[in-house]
Design a protein around this motif. Structure first.
Motif, short mmCIF file in Angstrom:
data_model
loop_
_atom_site.label_atom_id
_atom_site.label_comp_id
_atom_site.label_asym_id
_atom_site.label_seq_id
_atom_site.Cartn_x
_atom_site.Cartn_y
_atom_site.Cartn_z
N GLN A 153 -2.39 -3.97 -8.51
CA GLN A 153 -2.36 -3.35 -7.19
C GLN A 153 -2.95 -1.94 -7.19
N HIS A 209 -4.50 4.05 3.01
CA HIS A 209 -5.94 3.84 3.16
C HIS A 209 -6.60 5.00 3.92
N HIS A 229 -0.21 1.30 -0.77
CA HIS A 229 -1.52 1.87 -0.49
C HIS A 229 -1.53 2.72 0.78
N LYS A 249 -10.75 3.21 -2.78
CA LYS A 249 -10.71 4.44 -1.99
C LYS A 249 -9.31 4.80 -1.50
N SER A 250 -8.34 3.97 -1.81
CA SER A 250 -6.98 4.24 -1.33
C SER A 250 -6.25 5.18 -2.29
N TYR A 282 -2.52 5.15 -4.02
CA TYR A 282 -1.42 4.22 -4.26
C TYR A 282 -0.19 5.00 -4.68
N TYR A 309 -7.97 7.95 -5.65
CA TYR A 309 -9.39 7.62 -5.67
C TYR A 309 -10.12 8.61 -6.57
N ASP A 367 -5.41 -0.55 -8.64
CA ASP A 367 -6.87 -0.45 -8.53
C ASP A 367 -7.47 -1.40 -7.50
N LYS A 368 -6.63 -2.07 -6.73
CA LYS A 368 -7.13 -3.10 -5.81
C LYS A 368 -8.05 -2.52 -4.75
N HIS A 369 -7.76 -1.33 -4.24
CA HIS A 369 -8.59 -0.69 -3.22
C HIS A 369 -9.06 0.66 -3.75
#
Length: 265
Positions: free
Chosen positions: A12, A128, A126, A18-19, A21, A91, A14-16
């Motif tokens: 989780q 965003h 996250h 630019k987010s 966490y 990020y 590294d899933k997004h």
């Protein structure tokens, strides 16, 4: 998010890309040795934590945080119970804005950063870029590089060497006693030369250097976990005088014990 396994948490993070966490817990989650594509700040409220990188354990005292740059293999261990463990994964698209983000470091938490870390307790998972809260975390990350102070170099080498491990365990147990290369080598049926070489080849430091660092780690733990005076801590860590203890502490940390005590209280 509470039902995620440790491995799922790591995925989780590294899933997004630019987010931001956010992971806050009341008890230590025992992540294995790992790395991630995001930079990480971890602040442990109460207790004493250790960041393990390769064969080195870095102590994270109260009122300090650790910054872990992306890609660094590590794991965290809390030695004493903590009231909360606050970790935020950032990020990396702006990491080239400051050399701070590319190196691991342990730093004192100033009042503003402390309040901001506590405030993040209301979020999980996250955050965003489109979230109205994202700017708060951007400000927090920017604050790290501009408020950076002296990195705290309290480290203790570790090893899996079968011959040296029992020696290190013995030193840990009897650190307050009079310990010399001669007495310890006799205890384990080794010559002084053999034990000295074992320390140099395995830990890249002398027996005396390791003992000094071990005693400083124990001194920091006593400062955090007890109400002992500095004189009592000096004697409890094997020093016959407060001046000898203070001078060694300064050699290791570039600050006097009284100064360090001020940063953690």
């Amino acid at each position: 998010m509470e039902q995620l396994t440790t491995q799922e948490y790591l995925i989780q993070i590294d899933k997004h890309p630019k987010s931001v966490y956010v992971l806050h817990e009341r008890t230590e989650r025992r992540f294995p040795v790992h790395h991630h594509a995001k930079g990480q700040i971890t602040y442990v409220e109460g207790g004493v934590a250790y960041l393990h990188v390769d064969d080195t354990a870095y102590i994270i005292p109260a009122r300090h945080y650790v910054w872990v740059p992306c890609g660094l293999n590590h794991f965290l261990k809390v030695r004493h119970s903590a009231s909360a463990i606050r970790s935020i994964y950032f990020y990396t698209y702006d990491d080239d804005s400051s050399p701070f983000y590319s190196r691991m470091g342990i730093y004192p938490v100033n009042n503003l950063l402390h309040e901001m870390m506590i405030y993040t307790g209301q979020w999980r998972g996250h955050i965003h870029p489109e979230s109205r809260h994202y700017s708060f975390f951007t400000a927090l990350k920017n604050l790290l590089s501009v408020s950076e102070t002296q990195n705290l170099p309290i480290v203790l080498p570790t090893t899996q060497n079968d011959r040296l491990q029992p020696v290190l365990q013995y030193l840990d147990t009897y650190a307050a006693q009079l310990l010399t290369l001669s007495t310890v080598s006799q205890k384990f049926g080794l010559s002084e030369r053999t034990l000295s070489r074992l320390f140099q080849s395995t830990l890249s430091m002398s027996f005396l250097q390791y003992l000094k660092q071990l005693r400083m780690v124990k001194a920091v733990e006593l400062m955090l976990q007890t109400d002992l005076t500095l004189s009592q801590i000096a004697f409890a860590t094997g020093y016959g005088s407060i001046s000898a203890f203070s001078n060694t502490f300064y050699q290791q940390t570039q600050m006097r014990p009284s100064e360090f005590l001020h940063t953690i209280k």
